[in-house]
Design a protein around this motif. Structure first.
Motif, PDB file in Angstrom:
ATOM      1  N   TRP A  39       0.810  -1.217   0.000  1.00  0.00           N
ATOM      2  CA  TRP A  39       0.000   0.000   0.000  1.00  0.00           C
ATOM      3  C   TRP A  39       0.838   1.259   0.000  1.00  0.00           C
ATOM      4  CZ3 TRP A  39      -3.761  -1.707   4.493  1.00  0.00           C
ATOM      5  CH2 TRP A  39      -4.534  -2.780   4.031  1.00  0.00           C
ATOM      6  N   GLY A  40       2.136   1.145  -0.088  1.00  0.00           N
ATOM      7  CA  GLY A  40       2.985   2.320   0.019  1.00  0.00           C
ATOM      8  C   GLY A  40       2.997   3.156  -1.247  1.00  0.00           C
ATOM      9  N   ASP A  41       2.930   4.477  -1.109  1.00  0.00           N
ATOM     10  CA  ASP A  41       3.017   5.357  -2.278  1.00  0.00           C
ATOM     11  C   ASP A  41       4.310   6.158  -2.280  1.00  0.00           C
ATOM     12  OD1 ASP A  41       2.483   7.051  -0.210  1.00  0.00           O
ATOM     13  OD2 ASP A  41       0.614   7.837  -1.015  1.00  0.00           O
ATOM     14  N   ALA A  42       5.272   5.774  -1.429  1.00  0.00           N
ATOM     15  CA  ALA A  42       6.615   6.357  -1.444  1.00  0.00           C
ATOM     16  C   ALA A  42       7.573   5.258  -1.001  1.00  0.00           C
ATOM     17  CB  ALA A  42       6.715   7.565  -0.506  1.00  0.00           C
ATOM     18  N   PRO A  43       8.726   5.144  -1.662  1.00  0.00           N
ATOM     19  CA  PRO A  43       9.639   4.043  -1.336  1.00  0.00           C
ATOM     20  C   PRO A  43      10.130   4.125   0.108  1.00  0.00           C
ATOM     21  CG  PRO A  43      10.266   5.122  -3.402  1.00  0.00           C
ATOM     22  CD  PRO A  43       9.231   5.981  -2.758  1.00  0.00           C
ATOM     23  N   ASP A  44      10.004   2.997   0.819  1.00  0.00           N
ATOM     24  CA  ASP A  44      10.617   2.913   2.135  1.00  0.00           C
ATOM     25  C   ASP A  44      12.126   2.738   1.963  1.00  0.00           C
ATOM     26  OD1 ASP A  44       8.139   3.119   3.479  1.00  0.00           O
ATOM     27  OD2 ASP A  44       7.745   1.011   3.065  1.00  0.00           O
ATOM     28  N   THR A  45      12.885   2.965   3.039  1.00  0.00           N
ATOM     29  CA  THR A  45      14.340   3.036   2.935  1.00  0.00           C
ATOM     30  C   THR A  45      15.004   2.015   3.841  1.00  0.00           C
ATOM     31  OG1 THR A  45      14.205   5.415   2.509  1.00  0.00           O
ATOM     32  CG2 THR A  45      16.343   4.547   3.157  1.00  0.00           C
ATOM     33  N   LEU A  46      15.960   1.270   3.288  1.00  0.00           N
ATOM     34  CA  LEU A  46      16.780   0.372   4.090  1.00  0.00           C
ATOM     35  C   LEU A  46      17.844   1.215   4.800  1.00  0.00           C
ATOM     36  CD1 LEU A  46      17.536  -2.525   4.923  1.00  0.00           C
ATOM     37  CD2 LEU A  46      18.995  -2.623   2.885  1.00  0.00           C
ATOM     38  N   LEU A  47      17.678   1.408   6.102  1.00  0.00           N
ATOM     39  CA  LEU A  47      18.583   2.269   6.866  1.00  0.00           C
ATOM     40  C   LEU A  47      19.874   1.552   7.248  1.00  0.00           C
ATOM     41  CD1 LEU A  47      15.967   3.952   9.243  1.00  0.00           C
ATOM     42  CD2 LEU A  47      16.904   4.853   7.106  1.00  0.00           C
ATOM     43  N   SER A  48      19.754   0.293   7.679  1.00  0.00           N
ATOM     44  CA  SER A  48      20.935  -0.479   8.062  1.00  0.00           C
ATOM     45  C   SER A  48      20.585  -1.957   8.072  1.00  0.00           C
ATOM     46  CB  SER A  48      21.457  -0.052   9.444  1.00  0.00           C
ATOM     47  OG  SER A  48      20.478  -0.286  10.439  1.00  0.00           O
ATOM     48  N   ASP A  49      21.614  -2.795   7.896  1.00  0.00           N
ATOM     49  CA  ASP A  49      21.414  -4.241   7.879  1.00  0.00           C
ATOM     50  C   ASP A  49      22.726  -4.913   8.263  1.00  0.00           C
ATOM     51  OD1 ASP A  49      20.366  -6.787   7.422  1.00  0.00           O
ATOM     52  OD2 ASP A  49      20.886  -6.761   5.293  1.00  0.00           O
ATOM     53  N   SER A  50      22.865  -5.267   9.532  1.00  0.00           N
ATOM     54  CA  SER A  50      24.094  -5.913   9.983  1.00  0.00           C
ATOM     55  C   SER A  50      23.841  -6.694  11.255  1.00  0.00           C
ATOM     56  CB  SER A  50      25.201  -4.878  10.222  1.00  0.00           C
ATOM     57  OG  SER A  50      24.850  -3.991  11.262  1.00  0.00           O
ATOM     58  N   ASN A  51      24.579  -7.801  11.408  1.00  0.00           N
ATOM     59  CA  ASN A  51      24.522  -8.630  12.618  1.00  0.00           C
ATOM     60  C   ASN A  51      23.107  -9.052  12.987  1.00  0.00           C
ATOM     61  OD1 ASN A  51      27.368  -8.352  12.974  1.00  0.00           O
ATOM     62  ND2 ASN A  51      27.031  -6.351  13.928  1.00  0.00           N
ATOM     63  N   GLY A  52      22.297  -9.355  11.966  1.00  0.00           N
ATOM     64  CA  GLY A  52      20.953  -9.845  12.223  1.00  0.00           C
ATOM     65  C   GLY A  52      19.952  -8.786  12.635  1.00  0.00           C
ATOM     66  N   THR A  54      17.953  -5.482  11.066  1.00  0.00           N
ATOM     67  CA  THR A  54      17.641  -4.692   9.870  1.00  0.00           C
ATOM     68  C   THR A  54      16.677  -3.582  10.242  1.00  0.00           C
ATOM     69  OG1 THR A  54      17.883  -6.669   8.484  1.00  0.00           O
ATOM     70  CG2 THR A  54      16.745  -4.777   7.522  1.00  0.00           C
ATOM     71  N   ARG A  55      17.030  -2.339   9.909  1.00  0.00           N
ATOM     72  CA  ARG A  55      16.191  -1.172  10.206  1.00  0.00           C
ATOM     73  C   ARG A  55      15.690  -0.570   8.898  1.00  0.00           C
ATOM     74  NH1 ARG A  55      18.315   3.004  12.003  1.00  0.00           N
ATOM     75  NH2 ARG A  55      16.665   3.710  13.422  1.00  0.00           N
ATOM     76  N   ILE A  56      14.366  -0.372   8.804  1.00  0.00           N
ATOM     77  CA  ILE A  56      13.731   0.115   7.581  1.00  0.00           C
ATOM     78  C   ILE A  56      12.939   1.377   7.907  1.00  0.00           C
ATOM     79  CG2 ILE A  56      12.054  -0.411   5.768  1.00  0.00           C
ATOM     80  CD1 ILE A  56      12.789  -3.394   6.229  1.00  0.00           C
ATOM     81  N   GLY A  57      13.293   2.481   7.261  1.00  0.00           N
ATOM     82  CA  GLY A  57      12.578   3.737   7.449  1.00  0.00           C
ATOM     83  C   GLY A  57      11.289   3.755   6.652  1.00  0.00           C
ATOM     84  N   LEU A  58      10.182   4.088   7.313  1.00  0.00           N
ATOM     85  CA  LEU A  58       8.853   4.069   6.685  1.00  0.00           C
ATOM     86  C   LEU A  58       8.516   5.467   6.176  1.00  0.00           C
ATOM     87  CD1 LEU A  58       7.057   1.822   9.311  1.00  0.00           C
ATOM     88  CD2 LEU A  58       8.321   1.144   7.256  1.00  0.00           C
ATOM     89  N   ASN A  59       8.947   5.751   4.954  1.00  0.00           N
ATOM     90  CA  ASN A  59       8.797   7.101   4.402  1.00  0.00           C
ATOM     91  C   ASN A  59       7.341   7.492   4.191  1.00  0.00           C
ATOM     92  OD1 ASN A  59      11.599   7.314   4.329  1.00  0.00           O
ATOM     93  ND2 ASN A  59      11.732   6.471   2.287  1.00  0.00           N
ATOM     94  N   THR A  60       6.526   6.538   3.720  1.00  0.00           N
ATOM     95  CA  THR A  60       5.115   6.854   3.490  1.00  0.00           C
ATOM     96  C   THR A  60       4.414   7.178   4.796  1.00  0.00           C
ATOM     97  OG1 THR A  60       5.155   5.288   1.654  1.00  0.00           O
ATOM     98  CG2 THR A  60       3.011   6.068   2.365  1.00  0.00           C
ATOM     99  N   ALA A  61       4.717   6.406   5.834  1.00  0.00           N
ATOM    100  CA  ALA A  61       4.102   6.668   7.133  1.00  0.00           C
ATOM    101  C   ALA A  61       4.524   8.034   7.665  1.00  0.00           C
ATOM    102  CB  ALA A  61       4.494   5.571   8.124  1.00  0.00           C
ATOM    103  N   SER A  62       5.795   8.381   7.483  1.00  0.00           N
ATOM    104  CA  SER A  62       6.278   9.683   7.944  1.00  0.00           C
ATOM    105  C   SER A  62       5.561  10.824   7.239  1.00  0.00           C
ATOM    106  CB  SER A  62       7.786   9.782   7.710  1.00  0.00           C
ATOM    107  OG  SER A  62       8.282  11.034   8.124  1.00  0.00           O
ATOM    108  N   ALA A  63       5.354  10.671   5.916  1.00  0.00           N
ATOM    109  CA  ALA A  63       4.689  11.728   5.147  1.00  0.00           C
ATOM    110  C   ALA A  63       3.204  11.817   5.480  1.00  0.00           C
ATOM    111  CB  ALA A  63       4.884  11.473   3.653  1.00  0.00           C
ATOM    112  N   SER A  64       2.569  10.667   5.724  1.00  0.00           N
ATOM    113  CA  SER A  64       1.118  10.655   5.925  1.00  0.00           C
ATOM    114  C   SER A  64       0.713  11.043   7.339  1.00  0.00           C
ATOM    115  CB  SER A  64       0.560   9.261   5.601  1.00  0.00           C
ATOM    116  OG  SER A  64       0.794   8.916   4.251  1.00  0.00           O
ATOM    117  N   LEU A  65       1.459  10.587   8.331  1.00  0.00           N
ATOM    118  CA  LEU A  65       1.060  10.816   9.715  1.00  0.00           C
ATOM    119  C   LEU A  65       1.555  12.170  10.200  1.00  0.00           C
ATOM    120  CD1 LEU A  65       1.565   7.231  11.155  1.00  0.00           C
ATOM    121  CD2 LEU A  65      -0.576   8.376  10.538  1.00  0.00           C
TER     122      LEU A  65
END
Length: 249
Positions: A39-52, A54-65
């Motif tokens: 349902w996203g209308d803006a690409p979410d962002t892979l912020l970091s991924d290491s040692n098991g 993974t952090r994902i920034g929710l760009n659509t949620a940030s813009a909408s809320l």
């Protein structure tokens, strides 16, 4: 704001979101899993991924809320459906959502400094749920609501410890509502604007993973433990035999 007005606003916001043009889902790939926000209308962002972790920034949620107003009503709705596909050789051991509610409420005073008759209000709600795909096992639901926030409050929702090797869905729903009415004075009969705002800052999914040991490695580990056990038993038997000949034990 009365409950009827609030429900009408929620319905209007949900209808507006449902009628928005469809967007192409963006896929995030890691070694352990892939994730698509249907349902996203803006690409979410892979912020970091290491040692098991993974952090994902929710760009659509940030813009909408996010919403603000100086007069009357405003608000925004967010809905995200995240399809998580777990890659072979890995398991998801947990996930969480984090962010920060930030709000501002201001009602101008009367010209003599006494409290004005204006009004400022905000309200926010976030709900996180998860379940297996196709829909079956339910992994839990978490929610947090705030009202009349003038400042900042952190949001944290966590699944707790899991061991998922099959695909699952994450659902994130959110709503922010604001309203403001002016302070009227004899000098300003049209009113002095109040102000209300609310937003969710830095919304992030964190997904925890670990590798699943391969069967041959598990077999080798068990064999090694068996050898160590045999050696320990033989040593114990030898010690007991020494005791029979009055040797120190």
């Amino acid at each position: 704001m009365n409950s009827t007005t609030r429900l009408l606003l929620i319905a209007a916001l949900a209808l507006s979101a449902a009628s928005a043009p469809a967007q192409t889902p963006v896929r995030i790939d890691t070694a352990a899993f892939s994730m698509v926000n249907q349902w996203g209308d803006a690409p979410d962002t892979l912020l970091s991924d290491s040692n098991g972790v993974t952090r994902i920034g929710l760009n659509t949620a940030s813009a909408s809320l996010s919403a603000d107003t100086a007069r009357y009503l405003d608000g925004n709705f967010y809905g995200g459906l995240f399809e998580v596909t777990v890659n072979a050789g890995y398991r998801v051991t947990g996930f969480s959502f984090s962010g920060t509610f930030e709000g501002v409420l201001y009602v101008p005073p009367n010209t003599d400094g006494t409290p004005g008759d204006g009004f400022a209000y905000n309200s926010g709600y976030i709900e996180l749920s998860a379940g297996s795909r196709p829909y079956g096992i339910f992994y839990g639901e978490h929610a947090q609501r705030i009202d009349m926030l003038d400042g900042a409050i952190p949001v944290m929702m966590s699944s707790g410890e899991l061991s998922l090797t099959s695909d699952f869905n994450l659902s994130l729903q959110g709503l922010v509502l604001v309203s403001a009415y002016p302070t009227t004075t004899p000098e300003h009969p049209a009113g002095i604007d109040s102000f209300a705002s609310l937003r969710v800052r830095d919304p992030v999914f964190t997904i925890y993973t670990s590798a699943v040991p391969e069967p041959d490695r598990v077999a080798m580990l068990l064999a090694g433990l068996g050898v160590l056990g045999s050696v320990a038993i033989r040593k114990k038997i030898g010690d007991l035999q020494d005791c029979q000949y009055d040797l120190p034990c």
